[in-house]
Design an enzyme around this catalytic site. Structure first.
Site, PDB file in Angstrom:
ATOM      1  N   TYR A 125     -12.254   5.927   1.744  1.00  7.83           N
ATOM      2  CA  TYR A 125     -13.369   4.886   2.680  1.00  7.83           C
ATOM      3  C   TYR A 125     -12.940   4.872   4.121  1.00  7.83           C
ATOM      4  CZ  TYR A 125      -9.438   1.342   3.620  1.00  7.83           C
ATOM      5  OH  TYR A 125      -8.300   0.953   4.134  1.00  7.83           O
ATOM      6  N   LYS A 174       3.782   0.733  -3.690  1.00  5.43           N
ATOM      7  CA  LYS A 174       3.394   0.167  -4.972  1.00  5.43           C
ATOM      8  C   LYS A 174       3.765   0.269  -5.925  1.00  5.43           C
ATOM      9  CE  LYS A 174      -1.432   0.883  -3.568  1.00  5.43           C
ATOM     10  NZ  LYS A 174      -2.657   1.112  -3.661  1.00  5.43           N
ATOM     11  N   GLY A 190      -3.329  10.848  -7.654  1.00  4.10           N
ATOM     12  CA  GLY A 190      -2.036  10.216  -7.302  1.00  4.10           C
ATOM     13  C   GLY A 190      -2.049   9.207  -8.216  1.00  4.10           C
ATOM     14  N   GLY A 191      -1.349   8.294  -7.082  1.00  5.32           N
ATOM     15  CA  GLY A 191      -0.988   6.569  -7.749  1.00  5.32           C
ATOM     16  C   GLY A 191      -2.878   6.130  -7.268  1.00  5.32           C
ATOM     17  N   ALA A 192      -3.496   6.320  -6.696  1.00  8.31           N
ATOM     18  CA  ALA A 192      -5.270   5.751  -7.162  1.00  8.31           C
ATOM     19  C   ALA A 192      -5.580   6.454  -8.409  1.00  8.31           C
ATOM     20  CB  ALA A 192      -5.794   6.372  -5.863  1.00  8.31           C
ATOM     21  N   THR A 201       0.783  -0.896   0.011  1.00  7.05           N
ATOM     22  CA  THR A 201       0.129   0.086  -0.026  1.00  7.05           C
ATOM     23  C   THR A 201       0.857   1.140  -0.414  1.00  7.05           C
ATOM     24  OG1 THR A 201      -1.277   1.178   0.631  1.00  7.05           O
ATOM     25  CG2 THR A 201      -0.734  -0.445   2.642  1.00  7.05           C
TER      26      THR A 201
HETATM   27  P1  ATR Z   1      -2.502   8.104  -3.474  1.00  6.71           P
HETATM   28  O1  ATR Z   1      -1.119   7.796  -4.259  1.00  6.71           O
HETATM   29  O2  ATR Z   1      -3.166   7.652  -2.791  1.00  6.71           O
HETATM   30  O3  ATR Z   1      -3.243   8.621  -4.883  1.00  6.71           O
HETATM   31  P2  ATR Z   1      -1.129  10.536  -3.544  1.00  6.71           P
HETATM   32  O4  ATR Z   1      -0.275  10.513  -4.324  1.00  6.71           O
HETATM   33  O5  ATR Z   1      -0.552  11.694  -2.119  1.00  6.71           O
HETATM   34  O6  ATR Z   1      -1.975   9.623  -3.266  1.00  6.71           O
HETATM   35  O7  ATR Z   1      -2.401  12.086  -4.576  1.00  6.71           O
HETATM   36  C1  ATR Z   1      -3.099  12.457  -3.755  1.00  6.71           C
HETATM   37  C2  ATR Z   1      -4.210  13.281  -4.580  1.00  6.71           C
HETATM   38  O8  ATR Z   1      -5.062  14.242  -3.838  1.00  6.71           O
HETATM   39  C3  ATR Z   1      -3.278  14.198  -5.285  1.00  6.71           C
HETATM   40  O9  ATR Z   1      -3.878  14.512  -6.830  1.00  6.71           O
HETATM   41  C4  ATR Z   1      -3.739  15.708  -4.533  1.00  6.71           C
HETATM   42  O10 ATR Z   1      -3.284  16.573  -5.655  1.00  6.71           O
HETATM   43  P3  ATR Z   1      -1.924  17.540  -5.760  1.00  6.71           P
HETATM   44  O11 ATR Z   1      -1.388  16.314  -7.155  1.00  6.71           O
HETATM   45  O12 ATR Z   1      -2.306  18.613  -6.436  1.00  6.71           O
HETATM   46  O13 ATR Z   1      -1.264  17.558  -4.420  1.00  6.71           O
HETATM   47  C5  ATR Z   1      -5.191  14.897  -4.343  1.00  6.71           C
HETATM   48  N1  ATR Z   1      -5.593  16.061  -3.257  1.00  6.71           N
HETATM   49  C6  ATR Z   1      -4.952  16.327  -1.910  1.00  6.71           C
HETATM   50  N2  ATR Z   1      -5.430  17.362  -1.088  1.00  6.71           N
HETATM   51  C7  ATR Z   1      -6.389  17.756  -1.852  1.00  6.71           C
HETATM   52  C8  ATR Z   1      -7.251  18.994  -1.908  1.00  6.71           C
HETATM   53  N3  ATR Z   1      -7.803  19.312  -1.099  1.00  6.71           N
HETATM   54  N4  ATR Z   1      -7.716  18.998  -2.562  1.00  6.71           N
HETATM   55  C9  ATR Z   1      -8.083  19.000  -3.373  1.00  6.71           C
HETATM   56  N5  ATR Z   1      -7.270  17.398  -4.120  1.00  6.71           N
HETATM   57  C10 ATR Z   1      -6.508  16.623  -2.767  1.00  6.71           C
END
Ligand code: ATR
Length: 300
Positions: A242, A85, A152-154, A81
Protein backbone atom coordinates in the site's frame (compact mmCIF):
# COMPACT_ATOMS: atom_id res chain seq x y z
CA UNK A 1 6.18 8.76 3.08
CA UNK A 2 5.85 9.28 6.83
CA UNK A 3 8.71 10.21 9.12
CA UNK A 4 7.23 9.67 12.52
CA UNK A 5 8.63 9.45 15.97
CA UNK A 6 9.89 6.07 17.17
CA UNK A 7 11.64 4.62 20.21
CA UNK A 8 14.75 2.44 20.37
CA UNK A 9 16.01 -0.33 22.66
CA UNK A 10 17.71 2.36 24.73
CA UNK A 11 14.39 4.15 25.25
CA UNK A 12 12.74 0.84 26.12
CA UNK A 13 15.36 0.03 28.76
CA UNK A 14 14.50 3.35 30.43
CA UNK A 15 10.74 3.07 29.84
CA UNK A 16 8.93 4.66 32.80
CA UNK A 17 5.38 5.01 31.49
CA UNK A 18 3.04 3.37 34.00
CA UNK A 19 -0.16 3.48 31.94
CA UNK A 20 -1.00 0.55 29.62
CA UNK A 21 1.01 0.64 26.40
CA UNK A 22 0.98 -1.08 23.03
CA UNK A 23 3.36 -0.86 20.12
CA UNK A 24 4.64 -1.97 16.76
CA UNK A 25 8.13 -3.44 16.66
CA UNK A 26 10.11 -3.55 13.43
CA UNK A 27 13.26 -2.47 11.62
CA UNK A 28 12.76 -0.01 10.03
CA UNK A 29 9.49 1.13 11.62
CA UNK A 30 9.15 4.86 10.98
CA UNK A 31 6.87 4.21 7.99
CA UNK A 32 4.34 2.24 10.07
CA UNK A 33 0.80 3.62 9.92
CA UNK A 34 -0.35 1.38 12.78
CA UNK A 35 0.02 4.00 15.57
CA UNK A 36 -2.48 6.53 14.15
CA UNK A 37 -4.89 3.70 13.32
CA UNK A 38 -4.69 2.01 16.74
CA UNK A 39 -4.64 5.25 18.76
CA UNK A 40 -7.75 6.46 16.90
CA UNK A 41 -9.46 3.19 17.84
CA UNK A 42 -8.42 3.44 21.52
CA UNK A 43 -9.80 7.00 21.69
CA UNK A 44 -13.26 5.63 21.01
CA UNK A 45 -13.39 3.87 24.40
CA UNK A 46 -13.45 5.74 27.74
CA UNK A 47 -11.87 2.74 29.51
CA UNK A 48 -8.79 2.96 27.27
CA UNK A 49 -8.22 6.69 27.67
CA UNK A 50 -4.74 6.12 29.19
CA UNK A 51 -3.69 3.48 26.66
CA UNK A 52 -1.23 4.52 23.93
CA UNK A 53 0.31 2.74 20.94
CA UNK A 54 3.96 3.50 20.01
CA UNK A 55 6.60 2.62 17.37
CA UNK A 56 9.77 0.73 18.38
CA UNK A 57 12.72 0.34 16.02
CA UNK A 58 14.47 -2.76 17.34
CA UNK A 59 17.35 -4.62 15.67
CA UNK A 60 17.32 -8.42 15.37
CA UNK A 61 20.03 -8.78 17.98
CA UNK A 62 17.95 -6.90 20.56
CA UNK A 63 14.57 -8.54 19.94
CA UNK A 64 14.87 -11.14 22.72
CA UNK A 65 15.84 -8.54 25.30
CA UNK A 66 13.09 -6.22 24.05
CA UNK A 67 10.39 -8.89 24.45
CA UNK A 68 11.57 -9.51 28.01
CA UNK A 69 11.41 -5.79 28.85
CA UNK A 70 7.98 -5.34 27.21
CA UNK A 71 6.82 -8.20 29.49
CA UNK A 72 8.19 -6.49 32.58
CA UNK A 73 6.64 -3.09 31.84
CA UNK A 74 2.93 -2.42 31.48
CA UNK A 75 2.61 -3.52 27.83
CA UNK A 76 -0.71 -5.09 26.88
CA UNK A 77 0.39 -6.27 23.47
CA UNK A 78 2.50 -5.68 20.38
CA UNK A 79 2.46 -5.87 16.63
CA UNK A 80 5.50 -7.26 14.89
CA UNK A 81 6.50 -6.21 11.42
CA UNK A 82 9.39 -6.91 9.05
CA UNK A 83 11.79 -8.57 9.89
CA UNK A 84 10.60 -9.88 13.27
CA UNK A 85 7.48 -11.98 12.61
CA UNK A 86 9.25 -15.35 12.27
CA UNK A 87 11.98 -14.63 14.82
CA UNK A 88 9.47 -13.68 17.51
CA UNK A 89 7.41 -16.79 16.71
CA UNK A 90 10.40 -18.91 17.72
CA UNK A 91 11.03 -16.91 20.90
CA UNK A 92 7.65 -17.58 22.51
CA UNK A 93 6.10 -20.85 23.62
CA UNK A 94 2.38 -20.07 23.48
CA UNK A 95 0.80 -19.51 20.07
CA UNK A 96 -2.74 -19.75 18.90
CA UNK A 97 -3.76 -21.64 15.76
CA UNK A 98 -3.59 -18.55 13.52
CA UNK A 99 0.08 -18.19 14.37
CA UNK A 100 0.90 -21.92 14.19
CA UNK A 101 -0.68 -22.08 10.72
CA UNK A 102 1.60 -19.47 9.16
CA UNK A 103 4.56 -20.15 11.48
CA UNK A 104 4.88 -16.45 12.23
CA UNK A 105 3.45 -13.96 14.71
CA UNK A 106 2.40 -10.39 13.89
CA UNK A 107 0.46 -9.88 17.14
CA UNK A 108 1.50 -10.60 20.73
CA UNK A 109 -0.69 -10.51 23.81
CA UNK A 110 0.74 -10.24 27.32
CA UNK A 111 -1.70 -12.20 29.49
CA UNK A 112 -0.11 -10.86 32.68
CA UNK A 113 1.31 -7.40 31.87
CA UNK A 114 4.20 -6.41 34.12
CA UNK A 115 4.81 -9.98 35.34
CA UNK A 116 7.78 -10.57 33.05
CA UNK A 117 6.06 -13.56 31.41
CA UNK A 118 6.33 -14.18 27.68
CA UNK A 119 3.43 -13.12 25.46
CA UNK A 120 1.13 -15.35 23.44
CA UNK A 121 1.50 -15.19 19.64
CA UNK A 122 -1.17 -14.69 17.01
CA UNK A 123 -1.12 -13.94 13.31
CA UNK A 124 -3.81 -11.66 11.94
CA UNK A 125 -2.21 -11.25 8.47
CA UNK A 126 -4.09 -14.15 6.86
CA UNK A 127 -7.37 -12.84 8.28
CA UNK A 128 -6.49 -9.34 7.01
CA UNK A 129 -5.78 -10.64 3.51
CA UNK A 130 -9.04 -12.60 3.33
CA UNK A 131 -11.09 -9.64 4.62
CA UNK A 132 -9.29 -7.32 2.18
CA UNK A 133 -10.12 -9.62 -0.75
CA UNK A 134 -13.71 -9.90 0.41
CA UNK A 135 -14.34 -6.20 1.00
CA UNK A 136 -12.42 -4.76 -1.97
CA UNK A 137 -12.96 -7.45 -4.59
CA UNK A 138 -15.88 -9.58 -3.27
CA UNK A 139 -13.46 -12.48 -3.67
CA UNK A 140 -13.91 -15.84 -1.91
CA UNK A 141 -10.92 -18.20 -2.49
CA UNK A 142 -12.96 -21.42 -2.21
CA UNK A 143 -12.60 -23.37 -5.48
CA UNK A 144 -10.69 -20.54 -7.21
CA UNK A 145 -7.28 -20.47 -8.87
CA UNK A 146 -4.90 -17.79 -7.63
CA UNK A 147 -1.61 -16.72 -9.18
CA UNK A 148 0.66 -15.61 -6.34
CA UNK A 149 3.79 -13.54 -7.00
CA UNK A 150 6.57 -13.46 -4.41
CA UNK A 151 7.79 -15.84 -1.74
CA UNK A 152 8.95 -13.70 1.18
CA UNK A 153 7.12 -13.68 4.51
CA UNK A 154 4.05 -12.02 3.00
CA UNK A 155 3.94 -14.50 0.11
CA UNK A 156 4.23 -17.49 2.44
CA UNK A 157 1.33 -16.25 4.57
CA UNK A 158 -0.72 -15.69 1.41
CA UNK A 159 0.04 -19.19 0.02
CA UNK A 160 -0.86 -20.94 3.27
CA UNK A 161 -3.99 -18.84 3.87
CA UNK A 162 -5.35 -19.10 0.32
CA UNK A 163 -4.75 -22.87 0.11
CA UNK A 164 -6.39 -23.35 3.52
CA UNK A 165 -9.44 -21.43 2.25
CA UNK A 166 -9.82 -23.86 -0.66
CA UNK A 167 -7.95 -22.13 -3.48
CA UNK A 168 -5.51 -23.72 -5.89
CA UNK A 169 -2.37 -21.57 -5.73
CA UNK A 170 -0.01 -21.14 -8.68
CA UNK A 171 3.13 -19.67 -7.16
CA UNK A 172 5.86 -17.70 -8.92
CA UNK A 173 8.94 -16.07 -7.49
CA UNK A 174 11.83 -14.22 -9.15
CA UNK A 175 14.10 -16.80 -7.48
CA UNK A 176 12.16 -20.00 -8.31
CA UNK A 177 14.25 -22.25 -6.02
CA UNK A 178 12.56 -20.59 -3.03
CA UNK A 179 9.10 -21.70 -4.14
CA UNK A 180 10.40 -25.18 -4.99
CA UNK A 181 11.67 -25.55 -1.41
CA UNK A 182 8.74 -23.83 0.31
CA UNK A 183 5.95 -25.95 -1.17
CA UNK A 184 7.11 -29.17 0.53
CA UNK A 185 8.61 -27.23 3.47
CA UNK A 186 5.25 -25.66 4.36
CA UNK A 187 3.37 -28.90 3.63
CA UNK A 188 1.30 -27.29 0.85
CA UNK A 189 -0.79 -29.75 -1.17
CA UNK A 190 -2.72 -27.63 -3.65
CA UNK A 191 0.04 -25.14 -4.49
CA UNK A 192 2.19 -25.45 -7.61
CA UNK A 193 5.21 -23.64 -8.95
CA UNK A 194 4.73 -21.78 -12.26
CA UNK A 195 6.81 -19.69 -14.62
CA UNK A 196 5.21 -16.56 -16.08
CA UNK A 197 5.61 -17.99 -19.62
CA UNK A 198 3.46 -21.05 -18.75
CA UNK A 199 0.47 -19.28 -17.27
CA UNK A 200 -2.87 -20.26 -18.78
CA UNK A 201 -4.62 -16.96 -18.06
CA UNK A 202 -8.09 -18.31 -18.79
CA UNK A 203 -7.76 -20.42 -15.60
CA UNK A 204 -6.79 -17.62 -13.22
CA UNK A 205 -9.38 -15.91 -11.00
CA UNK A 206 -7.09 -13.66 -8.97
CA UNK A 207 -3.48 -12.48 -9.15
CA UNK A 208 -1.86 -11.40 -5.87
CA UNK A 209 1.34 -9.40 -5.57
CA UNK A 210 3.26 -10.10 -2.37
CA UNK A 211 6.63 -8.93 -3.73
CA UNK A 212 8.38 -5.75 -2.70
CA UNK A 213 9.07 -4.86 -6.36
CA UNK A 214 6.82 -1.80 -6.03
CA UNK A 215 8.96 -0.31 -3.24
CA UNK A 216 12.26 1.54 -3.31
CA UNK A 217 13.78 4.10 -5.65
CA UNK A 218 12.74 2.39 -8.88
CA UNK A 219 9.38 0.71 -8.27
CA UNK A 220 8.33 -1.82 -10.91
CA UNK A 221 5.51 -4.30 -11.39
CA UNK A 222 6.58 -7.93 -10.77
CA UNK A 223 4.28 -8.91 -13.66
CA UNK A 224 4.46 -7.61 -17.20
CA UNK A 225 0.77 -7.07 -17.91
CA UNK A 226 1.68 -6.85 -21.61
CA UNK A 227 2.02 -10.66 -21.53
CA UNK A 228 -1.46 -11.21 -20.07
CA UNK A 229 -3.97 -12.39 -22.65
CA UNK A 230 -7.14 -14.44 -22.88
CA UNK A 231 -7.99 -13.87 -19.24
CA UNK A 232 -11.44 -14.22 -17.70
CA UNK A 233 -13.54 -11.10 -17.59
CA UNK A 234 -13.84 -11.64 -13.83
CA UNK A 235 -10.04 -11.77 -13.26
CA UNK A 236 -9.09 -9.46 -10.40
CA UNK A 237 -5.81 -8.32 -8.84
CA UNK A 238 -4.73 -7.53 -5.28
CA UNK A 239 -1.50 -5.83 -4.25
CA UNK A 240 -0.46 -6.54 -0.66
CA UNK A 241 1.59 -3.33 -0.80
CA UNK A 242 0.00 0.00 0.00
CA UNK A 243 1.19 3.54 -0.44
CA UNK A 244 0.28 7.07 -1.30
CA UNK A 245 0.64 6.44 -5.02
CA UNK A 246 -0.90 3.67 -7.07
CA UNK A 247 1.58 0.80 -7.45
CA UNK A 248 2.92 -0.20 -10.89
CA UNK A 249 1.17 -3.56 -10.39
CA UNK A 250 -2.25 -1.93 -9.87
CA UNK A 251 -1.76 0.49 -12.76
CA UNK A 252 -0.76 -2.44 -15.00
CA UNK A 253 -3.85 -4.43 -14.03
CA UNK A 254 -6.16 -1.44 -14.49
CA UNK A 255 -4.70 -0.72 -17.93
CA UNK A 256 -6.23 -4.07 -18.98
CA UNK A 257 -9.54 -3.29 -17.30
CA UNK A 258 -8.82 -5.76 -14.46
CA UNK A 259 -10.54 -4.92 -11.18
CA UNK A 260 -7.63 -4.19 -8.79
CA UNK A 261 -7.18 -3.16 -5.17
CA UNK A 262 -4.27 -2.34 -2.86
CA UNK A 263 -3.20 -3.57 0.55
CA UNK A 264 -4.76 -0.83 2.66
CA UNK A 265 -7.75 -3.03 3.40
CA UNK A 266 -5.44 -5.85 4.55
CA UNK A 267 -3.58 -3.44 6.84
CA UNK A 268 -6.88 -2.23 8.27
CA UNK A 269 -8.31 -5.68 8.94
CA UNK A 270 -5.15 -7.21 10.38
CA UNK A 271 -4.99 -4.20 12.72
CA UNK A 272 -8.66 -4.47 13.66
CA UNK A 273 -8.23 -8.14 14.58
CA UNK A 274 -5.16 -7.29 16.69
CA UNK A 275 -7.15 -4.55 18.46
CA UNK A 276 -9.84 -7.11 19.31
CA UNK A 277 -7.24 -9.56 20.68
CA UNK A 278 -5.80 -6.89 23.02
CA UNK A 279 -9.01 -5.18 24.12
CA UNK A 280 -11.70 -7.88 23.72
CA UNK A 281 -13.86 -5.14 22.15
CA UNK A 282 -15.21 -4.89 18.63
CA UNK A 283 -12.83 -2.76 16.59
CA UNK A 284 -14.23 0.58 15.33
CA UNK A 285 -13.45 -0.19 11.68
CA UNK A 286 -14.66 3.07 10.20
CA UNK A 287 -12.62 5.24 12.56
CA UNK A 288 -9.53 3.07 11.99
CA UNK A 289 -9.96 3.25 8.20
CA UNK A 290 -10.27 7.04 8.27
CA UNK A 291 -7.17 7.36 10.45
CA UNK A 292 -5.20 5.11 8.07
CA UNK A 293 -6.21 7.11 5.01
CA UNK A 294 -5.30 10.32 6.74
CA UNK A 295 -1.88 8.95 7.73
CA UNK A 296 -1.13 7.53 4.29
CA UNK A 297 -2.74 9.96 1.90
CA UNK A 298 -2.73 12.99 4.17
CA UNK A 299 -6.48 13.40 3.65
CA UNK A 300 -9.57 12.63 5.61
P1 ATR B 1 8.32 -9.83 2.92
O1 ATR B 1 8.75 -10.58 4.14
O2 ATR B 1 7.70 -8.49 3.18
O3 ATR B 1 7.50 -10.66 2.02
P2 ATR B 1 10.90 -10.29 1.65
O4 ATR B 1 11.09 -11.51 2.49
O5 ATR B 1 12.04 -9.33 1.51
O6 ATR B 1 9.68 -9.41 2.14
O7 ATR B 1 10.44 -10.79 0.19
C1 ATR B 1 10.38 -9.96 -0.89
C2 ATR B 1 9.80 -10.70 -2.08
O8 ATR B 1 9.72 -9.79 -3.18
C3 ATR B 1 10.64 -11.87 -2.58
O9 ATR B 1 9.80 -12.85 -3.12
C4 ATR B 1 11.48 -11.21 -3.69
O10 ATR B 1 11.96 -12.10 -4.67
P3 ATR B 1 13.35 -12.92 -4.45
O11 ATR B 1 13.00 -14.05 -3.54
O12 ATR B 1 13.74 -13.33 -5.81
O13 ATR B 1 14.30 -11.92 -3.81
C5 ATR B 1 10.44 -10.32 -4.29
N1 ATR B 1 10.99 -9.20 -5.07
C6 ATR B 1 11.65 -8.12 -4.60
N2 ATR B 1 11.98 -7.28 -5.61
C7 ATR B 1 11.47 -7.83 -6.75
C8 ATR B 1 11.45 -7.45 -8.13
N3 ATR B 1 12.03 -6.32 -8.54
N4 ATR B 1 10.84 -8.27 -9.01
C9 ATR B 1 10.26 -9.42 -8.61
N5 ATR B 1 10.25 -9.84 -7.32
C10 ATR B 1 10.84 -9.07 -6.40
Amino acid sequence: MFFQQFYTIKDLRAWSRKEPSLGVVGFPVKHSASPPMQNAALEQFAEFKDWRYFRFEIEDKDLKEALRIFGEKNFIGLNLTVPHKVMAYHMIDQRDESSETVQAANTLLFDWPGSGSLPEGYSTDGYGLLKGLETDLSFDPQGKTVLLLGAGGAGQTAAITLEKQGAEVLWHNRTPQKVAALIPGLGLENTYMVNPGQIAWEQIDLVVNSTSAGLGEKPVSPLDFGTVSGHKESLCAYDMLYGKDKTAFISGAESLGIHAAGGLSMLLHQGAKAFEIWTKKQAPLEVMGEALKKAIYGIK
